[in-house]
Design a protein around this motif. Structure first.
Motif, PDB file in Angstrom:
ATOM      1  N   LYS A  85     -60.831 -28.799   1.841  1.00  8.95           N
ATOM      2  CA  LYS A  85     -59.593 -29.505   1.489  1.00  8.95           C
ATOM      3  C   LYS A  85     -58.778 -29.908   2.719  1.00  8.95           C
ATOM      4  CE  LYS A  85     -59.285 -27.165  -2.999  1.00  8.95           C
ATOM      5  NZ  LYS A  85     -60.632 -26.571  -2.910  1.00  8.95           N
ATOM      6  N   LEU A  86     -59.404 -30.688   3.587  1.00  8.02           N
ATOM      7  CA  LEU A  86     -58.762 -31.066   4.848  1.00  8.02           C
ATOM      8  C   LEU A  86     -58.277 -32.507   4.889  1.00  8.02           C
ATOM      9  CD1 LEU A  86     -61.157 -29.423   7.473  1.00  8.02           C
ATOM     10  CD2 LEU A  86     -59.225 -28.404   6.271  1.00  8.02           C
ATOM     11  N   THR A  87     -58.524 -33.290   3.840  1.00 10.14           N
ATOM     12  CA  THR A  87     -58.242 -34.720   3.931  1.00 10.14           C
ATOM     13  C   THR A  87     -56.753 -35.039   4.035  1.00 10.14           C
ATOM     14  OG1 THR A  87     -58.362 -34.849   1.500  1.00 10.14           O
ATOM     15  CG2 THR A  87     -60.349 -35.417   2.736  1.00 10.14           C
ATOM     16  N   ASP A  88     -55.902 -34.105   3.652  1.00 14.09           N
ATOM     17  CA  ASP A  88     -54.464 -34.345   3.817  1.00 14.09           C
ATOM     18  C   ASP A  88     -53.946 -33.844   5.155  1.00 14.09           C
ATOM     19  OD1 ASP A  88     -54.910 -31.731   3.117  1.00 14.09           O
ATOM     20  OD2 ASP A  88     -53.099 -31.515   1.903  1.00 14.09           O
ATOM     21  N   GLU A  89     -54.825 -33.217   5.938  1.00  9.86           N
ATOM     22  CA  GLU A  89     -54.431 -32.680   7.241  1.00  9.86           C
ATOM     23  C   GLU A  89     -54.907 -33.566   8.395  1.00  9.86           C
ATOM     24  OE1 GLU A  89     -52.409 -30.287   7.667  1.00  9.86           O
ATOM     25  OE2 GLU A  89     -52.360 -29.439   5.652  1.00  9.86           O
ATOM     26  N   VAL A  90     -56.130 -34.063   8.291  1.00 13.40           N
ATOM     27  CA  VAL A  90     -56.684 -34.951   9.328  1.00 13.40           C
ATOM     28  C   VAL A  90     -57.254 -36.186   8.628  1.00 13.40           C
ATOM     29  CG1 VAL A  90     -57.125 -33.298  11.169  1.00 13.40           C
ATOM     30  CG2 VAL A  90     -58.754 -33.469   9.316  1.00 13.40           C
ATOM     31  N   GLN A  91     -56.754 -37.350   9.004  1.00 13.60           N
ATOM     32  CA  GLN A  91     -57.112 -38.579   8.291  1.00 13.60           C
ATOM     33  C   GLN A  91     -57.742 -39.633   9.188  1.00 13.60           C
ATOM     34  OE1 GLN A  91     -53.170 -39.258   6.605  1.00 13.60           O
ATOM     35  NE2 GLN A  91     -53.848 -38.426   4.634  1.00 13.60           N
ATOM     36  N   GLN A  92     -58.005 -39.266  10.437  1.00 18.09           N
ATOM     37  CA  GLN A  92     -58.698 -40.150  11.371  1.00 18.09           C
ATOM     38  C   GLN A  92     -60.076 -39.550  11.651  1.00 18.09           C
ATOM     39  OE1 GLN A  92     -57.485 -43.060  12.839  1.00 18.09           O
ATOM     40  NE2 GLN A  92     -55.500 -42.960  11.788  1.00 18.09           N
ATOM     41  N   HIS A  93     -61.134 -40.367  11.517  1.00 18.27           N
ATOM     42  CA  HIS A  93     -62.497 -39.857  11.601  1.00 18.27           C
ATOM     43  C   HIS A  93     -63.319 -40.727  12.550  1.00 18.27           C
ATOM     44  CE1 HIS A  93     -61.228 -37.701   7.975  1.00 18.27           C
ATOM     45  NE2 HIS A  93     -60.803 -38.875   7.539  1.00 18.27           N
TER      46      HIS A  93
END
Length: 338
Positions: free
Chosen positions: A214-222
């Protein structure tokens, strides 16, 4: 001859067959939560395939989530017979398996399914006999090449400088340090907290782990490139293997091959690629594709890691040139070289 005598004769005739059909329960330990892709799409289907191929003679009882021991202890658990089988990340014990550490060097592997077979072929010849002699190598289990996920856009190696990053393993930690960043060593289940508290600004993770943890709200640059890979191994205690009947050994042998490594890796690869597509479809997420010049810069930045690897292998008496060449040839032969 009466019916009782006939029945006794039948029982005697069947006895050798019954004794030959050995039934055994093997304990398999891993350190990830049940239901997450590596287990649900890799370990568990493999165990069921072994059970089916043995017509139920072999039962594999799985102990997930570090029930039997901490993640870094799993190699010794297999070697010492605490469990019969253990899913091991050699990178969790830095410096112990210097040959295998070559699989952790970034920008080497393009495809984890073909790469699993290549690594198995290479390591069975060049590494396992020397640095894992007290276990039986069964299969190699990597995720799809993972990415760098960050709070701010990163496409160049110099942009790592000054940032705190949770690395996947020891080699990635050295890479972060080499680029002027600060590695933040926390277990995978604690990454979200580290990111939310600002202890870490980025993480090297498989694509699927973005949703698993559940990290998509914490780091959004890939950073959309095959940045690194972590290849786990399934190892078997030799005494447990030796205690099997020839019939059951044959089943295990048939499921501990380079080809089986590819079969096991496929499920995790599919899960990672589905997660990547999900991220692409999410307007809140940004996938940054590096230019050819940026890719070349990343490759150049990683070259000191190969030099360090050569020194570590040579220090243990290994022929670093032959081992490295063997790795590259195995990757190229399996169309897995990045």
């Amino acid at each position: 001859m009466n019916k009782i005598s006939l029945a006794l004769c039948a029982l005697v005739a069947a006895t050798p067959m019954a004794l030959h059909a050995q039934e055994v329960t093997l304990r398999l330990s891993h350190w990830i939560p049940a239901g997450i892709a590596p287990a649900a799409e890799g370990i568990e289907p493999w165990a069921k395939a072994v059970e089916a191929a043995s017509d139920g003679r072999i039962e594999i009882k799985i102990f997930p989530a570090q029930q039997m021991g901490k993640a870094p202890d799993h190699y010794d658990m297999a070697a010492q017979g605490i469990v019969d089988m253990a899913w091991v990340n050699p990178g969790y014990t830095a410096g112990r398996f210097p040959i295998y550490a070559l699989t952790e060097v970034p920008f080497m592997v393009s495809d984890s399914v073909r790469g699993a077979k290549a690594i198995h072929e290479w390591y069975a010849e060049f590494g396992a006999p020397a640095e894992m002699p007290d276990v039986k190598l069964c299969f190699i289990h990597p995720h799809a090449p993972g990415a760098l996920h960050s709070k701010v856009k990163i496409t160049k190696p110099e942009e790592i400088s000054g940032k705190t990053i949770r690395p996947a393993h020891a080699t990635m930690a050295r890479f972060v340090s080499l680029l002027g960043g600060a590695p933040v060593q926390v277990p995978a289940p604690e990454v979200r907290e580290a990111l939310s508290r600002g202890v870490a600004e980025a993480v090297t993770f498989p694509w699927g782990s973005m949703y698993d943890f559940k990290l998509t709200d914490e780091v959004q640059q890939h950073l959309d490139m095959p940045f690194y890979m972590s290849a786990q191994t399934l190892l078997i205690n030799p005494a447990s293997y030796d205690a099997l009947s020839d019939e059951n050994k044959a089943v295990i042998d048939a499921h501990c091959t380079p080809e089986q490594s590819s079969v096991v890796a496929q499920g995790w690869f599919d899960d990672d690629m589905a997660a990547r597509e999900k991220l692409i479809a999410d307007p809140e997420q940004v996938l940054n594709v590096p230019t050819d010049e940026e890719i070349a810069a990343w490759r150049a930045a990683a070259e000191p890691l190969i030099a360090e690897w050569r020194e570590a292998v040579a220090a243990k008496g290994g022929d670093a040139d032959a081992i490295y060449d063997g790795y590259i040839k195995a990757l190229e032969a399996n169309d897995a070289r990045y």
